[in-house]
Each structure stands twice: as C-alpha cells, then as structure tokens.
Design a protein around this motif. Structure first.
Motif, PDB file in Angstrom:
ATOM      1  N   SER A 191      12.648  21.843   2.877  1.00  0.00           N
ATOM      2  CA  SER A 191      12.255  22.119   2.292  1.00  0.00           C
ATOM      3  C   SER A 191      12.222  23.768   1.768  1.00  0.00           C
ATOM      4  O   SER A 191      12.097  24.069   0.438  1.00  0.00           O
ATOM      5  CB  SER A 191      10.291  21.378   2.404  1.00  0.00           C
ATOM      6  OG  SER A 191      10.542  20.454   2.234  1.00  0.00           O
ATOM      7  N   LYS A 234      12.968  21.494   7.148  1.00  0.00           N
ATOM      8  CA  LYS A 234      14.027  22.010   6.579  1.00  0.00           C
ATOM      9  C   LYS A 234      14.406  22.248   5.554  1.00  0.00           C
ATOM     10  O   LYS A 234      14.391  23.274   5.194  1.00  0.00           O
ATOM     11  CB  LYS A 234      15.074  21.787   7.097  1.00  0.00           C
ATOM     12  CG  LYS A 234      14.607  21.503   9.219  1.00  0.00           C
ATOM     13  CD  LYS A 234      15.820  21.262  10.039  1.00  0.00           C
ATOM     14  CE  LYS A 234      16.001  19.733   9.728  1.00  0.00           C
ATOM     15  NZ  LYS A 234      15.475  18.555   9.771  1.00  0.00           N
ATOM     16  N   SER A 243      13.804  15.326  11.963  1.00  0.00           N
ATOM     17  CA  SER A 243      13.938  14.763  10.690  1.00  0.00           C
ATOM     18  C   SER A 243      12.551  14.948   9.901  1.00  0.00           C
ATOM     19  O   SER A 243      11.467  14.914  10.962  1.00  0.00           O
ATOM     20  CB  SER A 243      14.057  13.435  11.196  1.00  0.00           C
ATOM     21  OG  SER A 243      14.442  13.122   9.828  1.00  0.00           O
ATOM     22  N   GLY A 244      11.894  15.804   8.405  1.00  0.00           N
ATOM     23  CA  GLY A 244      11.185  15.829   8.164  1.00  0.00           C
ATOM     24  C   GLY A 244      10.494  17.004   8.753  1.00  0.00           C
ATOM     25  O   GLY A 244       8.799  17.198   8.113  1.00  0.00           O
TER      26      GLY A 244
HETATM   27  N1  ATP Z   1       9.750  16.024  -2.778  1.00  0.00           N
HETATM   28  C1  ATP Z   1       8.004  14.789  -1.662  1.00  0.00           C
HETATM   29  N2  ATP Z   1       7.135  14.644  -2.022  1.00  0.00           N
HETATM   30  C2  ATP Z   1       6.229  14.574  -1.229  1.00  0.00           C
HETATM   31  N3  ATP Z   1       6.897  14.444   0.157  1.00  0.00           N
HETATM   32  C3  ATP Z   1       7.995  15.251   0.285  1.00  0.00           C
HETATM   33  C4  ATP Z   1       8.746  15.295  -0.566  1.00  0.00           C
HETATM   34  N4  ATP Z   1       9.924  15.825  -0.153  1.00  0.00           N
HETATM   35  C5  ATP Z   1       9.882  16.305   1.429  1.00  0.00           C
HETATM   36  N5  ATP Z   1       8.346  15.559   1.457  1.00  0.00           N
HETATM   37  C6  ATP Z   1       7.691  15.759   2.732  1.00  0.00           C
HETATM   38  O1  ATP Z   1       7.623  17.017   2.910  1.00  0.00           O
HETATM   39  C7  ATP Z   1       7.820  17.385   5.108  1.00  0.00           C
HETATM   40  C8  ATP Z   1       9.330  17.508   5.335  1.00  0.00           C
HETATM   41  O2  ATP Z   1      10.761  17.406   4.068  1.00  0.00           O
HETATM   42  P1  ATP Z   1      11.841  17.980   4.608  1.00  0.00           P
HETATM   43  O3  ATP Z   1      13.421  16.938   3.472  1.00  0.00           O
HETATM   44  O4  ATP Z   1      12.001  19.313   4.122  1.00  0.00           O
HETATM   45  O5  ATP Z   1      12.695  16.973   5.886  1.00  0.00           O
HETATM   46  P2  ATP Z   1      13.862  18.061   6.607  1.00  0.00           P
HETATM   47  O6  ATP Z   1      12.807  18.799   7.626  1.00  0.00           O
HETATM   48  O7  ATP Z   1      14.498  18.178   6.014  1.00  0.00           O
HETATM   49  O8  ATP Z   1      14.237  16.463   7.563  1.00  0.00           O
HETATM   50  P3  ATP Z   1      15.626  15.796   7.728  1.00  0.00           P
HETATM   51  O9  ATP Z   1      16.139  16.562   9.094  1.00  0.00           O
HETATM   52  O10 ATP Z   1      15.377  14.015   7.380  1.00  0.00           O
HETATM   53  O11 ATP Z   1      16.696  16.291   6.465  1.00  0.00           O
HETATM   54  C9  ATP Z   1       8.634  15.501   5.186  1.00  0.00           C
HETATM   55  O12 ATP Z   1       7.640  15.072   5.704  1.00  0.00           O
HETATM   56  C10 ATP Z   1       8.537  15.259   3.802  1.00  0.00           C
HETATM   57  O13 ATP Z   1       8.419  13.407   3.621  1.00  0.00           O
END
Ligand code: ATP
Ligand code: MG
Length: 351
Positions: free
Chosen positions: A43, A41, A37-38
């Motif tokens: 993004s 992915k 998580s985080g």
């Molecule tokens: N709009 C935003 N503004 C600031 N930080 C963000 C934003 N969107 C995501 N982040 C940060 O960017 C990083 C990557 O987030 P992302 O949503 O891409 O992760 P993920 O791999 O999809 O996680 P998950 O499995 O929980 O969905 C994280 O640290 C998140 O807090």
C-alpha cells in the motif's frame, strides 16, 4: 531524488492500511520496507507510485508535493512481484515498450534498450520471448524495463519472491550492483528480514500500517526500538524472558502474569559461564547444529532459552549450566512491548 512521507495514511472502507507514516529517504538511498504480511508495505509503495491516493498526509518528491500527480508523470520505475512481462513480445520489445509509450524514436529506444540490457546482463537474450527465459532472467528483464526511462525512483515489490533460495541471493546482489551503478533512489519491499538486512542502506520496519523503526541494518538489529522489532529480526529468534525488574535487577519469574517486563537477549549474546553471579541456572536439553552454528537449548525453570555456542564447547544434554547475557546487548521491554529506558546494570537472578 529525495522522498518525504509526512503522516501518510491510506484507509480502505474498514482497514487502515497505512497509518500516519512519516520518514525521509535520501537521494540515492536503498531503503527496504520490511514487515509481516498485511502490514501495509505494498500500500505504501502504491501511494509512492501514484496508483493509490493517500487518504491523509503528504508525499513529496524532492520539494514537490505529488499527492495527486498521475503515475505516468512521477518518473518512477516499478517492478511487481509477478514481473508482468508481455508474453508475445521479445525481450527487446518488452524493454523498449515504456519508451514507445513516451514516443521516443525507434532508433533511440533500441539503443537505450541495448544499453540497459548490458547493464543487467541480458544482452544475449534480446530476441527471446519471456517464456524462453529462466525466472532470474525474467527478473532482469523486468528491472531493465523499469530502468529504461531513466526514472528518478525505483520501486520494487517483493521482486525476488518467485525465485528459489540460491537465485534469490544472487539476484539481490545483482539488484544492489545495478542500483549502485545507476545511483537511483530505491524502495524495496520484502518480508524477508535476511534480504533486507543484506541489501539495504536503511530498513523501514512497519507493523499494522504503523512506523516501527527506520535505521541502518546493524542498528535495527542491535538497537531495536521495541519488542516487535526485536522479535521480527533474528534467526534463531531473540529469547524473551518474563522478569520482574526493579532497582536495576531483573528477577526471572514463572509466568507472564507475574512479569512487569521482559528481558530480550539474542542467542549470540548469551554465554554459558562457570559461576552463578548475574546468571540463570538451567539444564541443557539439546544441541542442534544448523550449518556452522550450534544452538544449545537450555531449560531455565519453565522457560526455554536458545544460545549460540562454539562447536568445541564441551556441553552435553543433561548438564546443569549457568547462562549470562551480555548486559549491553540485552533489552528490557514493558508489558506493552515498549523499550524500558531505565538502565539495567546486568543484575539477574532466578530465585
Ligand atoms: N484494495 C484493498 N481494499 C481493502 N483492503 C485492502 C486493499 N489492499 C490492501 N488492503 C488491506 O490493507 C492492509 C495492507 O495491505 P498491503 O497489501 O499493503 O500489505 P503488505 O504489507 O504488502 O502484505 P504482503 O506482505 O502480504 O504483500 C491489509 O490489511 C490488506 O488486507
Ligand atoms: Mg504486498
């Protein structure tokens, strides 16, 4: 359609969500984006969709740079985690909606909706409203709606996370079938390793926004490029033993402080053997049956090691046993978690 990510980077004010990510996805390939998580992915997926613009780096669809191309001009179909079906519209209207936006005639839109409904096997549900569908059926509608425009790229963000365990397994086979039938390049985001291992042509593993490995499922599992990948995949997880490695021999040590490296061995790559040569001696603590598997826990000095054993192996709790890794299935990592390339000859001792 082929996808090329070149040093793709996305920064929010204080976070680097995606950090110089590079890879090439082949036409028609099914790639899972996997990581905790985080790790970035969603993004990454949102940059592919055009919902976020990269801060740095380049993104190509085939040979065209698309960094600044608007989402509606990218020819992508996307399914979000929560499906986002329109609750007041019938299934038919939900599926037709993207075509209506493109001003496709009603007659043609309907014909294409029916065709795609047959593909995802919901042709008998076209007059229902989303609230009258099960989770798996709603999922199929969301996939149908994403595919109805005949996109060149399908983006799926944890599309199965709202479904119960059994349905997840059925739906992932369905997604794979649909993807094969359509032949569409697909990026599938998940944090479920088992899902990624079962469904993907290749898996792209990320951690903290950074590339870790991009390989076929068997290769990320059997040839992890670093400790993070080795630990992220596998259940029960890989055993990691602190060792001092020199001149081809790994010597088990008591604590992380004394270790210059770690020996990683998966539970199925350790065997209980009769002699102590290149083996570790320990006391059997417990045997647990997990479905078909039997997991033996052995205490070796102050380390606990898990081993997958056959049900008929006559080992009892309290027995003293020798444990030996398969040398070609054991990995050495340095204190930073990088793979040590020096050949390990299987030499192992615990004194
Ligand atoms: N709009 C935003 N503004 C600031 N930080 C963000 C934003 N969107 C995501 N982040 C940060 O960017 C990083 C990557 O987030 P992302 O949503 O891409 O992760 P993920 O791999 O999809 O996680 P998950 O499995 O929980 O969905 C994280 O640290 C998140 O807090
Ligand atoms: Mg996400």
């Amino acid at each position: 359609m082929k996808l090329t990510l070149n040093q793709l980077t996305l920064r929010f004010s204080d976070v680097t969500a995606v950090d110089h990510l590079s890879c090439t996805v082949n036409d028609g390939e099914f790639v899972s984006l996997l990581g905790p998580s985080g790790c970035g992915k969603s993004s990454t997926l949102f940059m592919l969709a055009g919902l976020y613009q990269p801060t740095e780096g380049e993104l190509f669809f085939d040979d065209t740079k698309v960094n600044t191309v608007e989402p509606e001009h990218r020819e992508i179909g996307m399914v979000f985690q929560n499906y986002a079906l329109y609750p007041h519209m019938s299934v038919r209207k939900n599926i037709m909606f993207p075509l209506k936006m493109k001003k496709v005639s009603r007659k043609e839109a309907n014909a294409r909706a029916v065709e795609i409904a047959e593909l995802v096997k919901i042709e008998s549900l076209l007059e229902r409203k989303p609230a009258q569908l099960s989770g798996g059926q709603q999922q199929r509608v969301a996939i149908a709606r994403a595919l109805v425009k005949h996109p060149k790229l399908l983006l799926l963000d944890e599309p199965l996370s709202n479904l119960d365990a059994r349905l997840r397994i059925n739906m992932r086979a369905e997604i794979k079938r649909i993807q094969r039938q359509v032949g569409i390049t697909t990026i599938f985001v998940t944090h479920d390793q088992e899902e990624a291992l079962s469904i993907s042509d290749r898996i792209l593993l990320m951690n903290q926004g950074r590339f870790q490995q991009f390989d076929h499922p068997q290769d990320v599992y059997l040839h992890p490029t670093n400790r993070f990948v080795a630990e992220f995949l596998g259940n029960p997880p890989i055993n990691l033993l602190p060792v001092n490695f020199s001149e081809g021999t790994a010597r088990l040590v008591q604590s992380d402080k004394q270790a210059n490296s770690y020996l990683g061995v998966r539970p199925e790559h350790l065997a209980v053997v009769n002699d102590g040569a290149n083996a570790l001696r320990g006391r059997s603590e417990s045997i647990e049956s997990v479905g078909r598997d039997h997991v033996l826990t052995v205490a070796i000095q102050n380390q606990k090691v898990r081993i997958l054993i056959d049900a008929d192996q006559p080992i009892k709790a309290g027995d003293m046993v020798y444990v030996r890794p398969k040398p070609d299935r054991a990995y050495l990592f340095d204190n930073e978690g990088n793979t040590i390339t020096a050949q390990w000859n299987g030499g192992l001792t615990d004194d």
